[in-house]
Design an enzyme around this catalytic site. Structure first.
Site, PDB file in Angstrom:
ATOM      1  CG  ASP A  21      39.309  31.995  26.780  1.00 48.06           C
ATOM      2  OD1 ASP A  21      38.296  31.371  27.122  1.00 48.06           O
ATOM      3  OD2 ASP A  21      40.071  31.620  25.857  1.00 48.06           O
ATOM      4  CG  ASN A  69      29.750  32.860  25.159  1.00 42.77           C
ATOM      5  OD1 ASN A  69      30.155  33.923  25.648  1.00 42.77           O
ATOM      6  ND2 ASN A  69      30.608  31.961  24.675  1.00 42.77           N
TER       7      ASN A  69
END
Length: 249
Positions: A21, A69
């Site tokens: 991340d 995503n």
């Protein structure tokens, strides 16, 4: 002196999972677009993979692209798919040289055709490698993983092949995308966020978590070694007491 020298190689986590991340925020701090961050995150993937293999970790799972995503801006998604394709094609030789087997979990059939084809070619080419399994979670959802397993088990019950009372933890494990892969013992998340974001929801039941403020492109070998040392400093009880663990019960 590297932190690596302090690691007890007899107590390594057999399976490490990483939520990679912070690529976008890393790029923003440098006045660049998000794809610049993703591109620079490839180096961290290489560092983590090679470091784990060198130490003797047998499984490394990287959360590369979640089902959620797809909701990102189309330009970023398209760029990510292109980056994934180029990275796979460029890294197959490195995987072969390091005796690393490439695997995936998730629905890769929904990926662009050329990306899915190159993935399968890379997995076929490295299928005989034995040093470490590098597992990419692509188009992956922990909830969908569990639902998929339940659907398959329910069909067996419907077909009379299985009674509801026969359903066990091991049976569910055997129907997940990770069937045959041991659950992670250590999960790392970068960028300071402290959540698991629909990643390996079933498999992380007794996993130790390590959170770091570093963005993924800055994640290096020393940070990985620190995560492993933190893991080794913890007592893993699995519901037992400290006294039971000390007695070897």
């Amino acid at each position: 002196m590297s932190l690596k020298d302090s690691i007890d190689l007899t107590r390594l986590p057999g399976h490490i999972a990483i939520i990679m991340d912070g690529n976008g925020r890393w790029a923003k701090e440098r006045g660049k677009n998000r794809l610049f961050g993703h591109t620079n995150g490839v180096r961290a993937v290489r560092e983590a993979s090679e470091s784990c293999a060198e130490l003797g970790v047998k499984y490394l799972t990287l959360y590369a692209f979640s089902t959620e995503n797809w909701n990102r801006p189309m330009l970023e998604v398209t760029g990510l798919m292109d980056l994934l394709l180029r990275t796979i094609m460029a890294e197959v030789k490195t995987l072969q040289d390091n005796n690393i087997r490439l695997r995936t979990i998730g629905d890769i059939d929904a990926l662009p055709g050329n990306t899915a084809r190159e993935l399968r070619k890379a997995m076929d080419a490295t299928a005989g490698n034995t040093r470490m399994d590098l597992i990419l979670a692509l188009n992956y959802s922990g909830k969908a993983d569990i639902v998929h397993a339940v659907q398959r088990i329910a069909q067996d019950v419907k077909d009379g092949k299985l009674a509801p009372d026969d359903i066990t933890d091991d049976m569910v494990n055997g129907h997940l995308f990770t069937a045959g892969i041991p659950d992670p013992e250590l999960m790392v998340r970068t960028s300071g966020e402290q959540r698991i974001s629909n990643f390996l929801l079933w498999q992380l039941a007794y996993t130790e978590f390590y959170f770091t403020e570093k963005f993924w492109p800055d994640f290096d070998r020393e940070e990985l070694y620190q995560a492993i040392l933190t893991y080794q400093a913890r007592e893993r009880r699995f519901g037992k007491t400290t006294e039971q663990i000390q007695k070897g019960e």
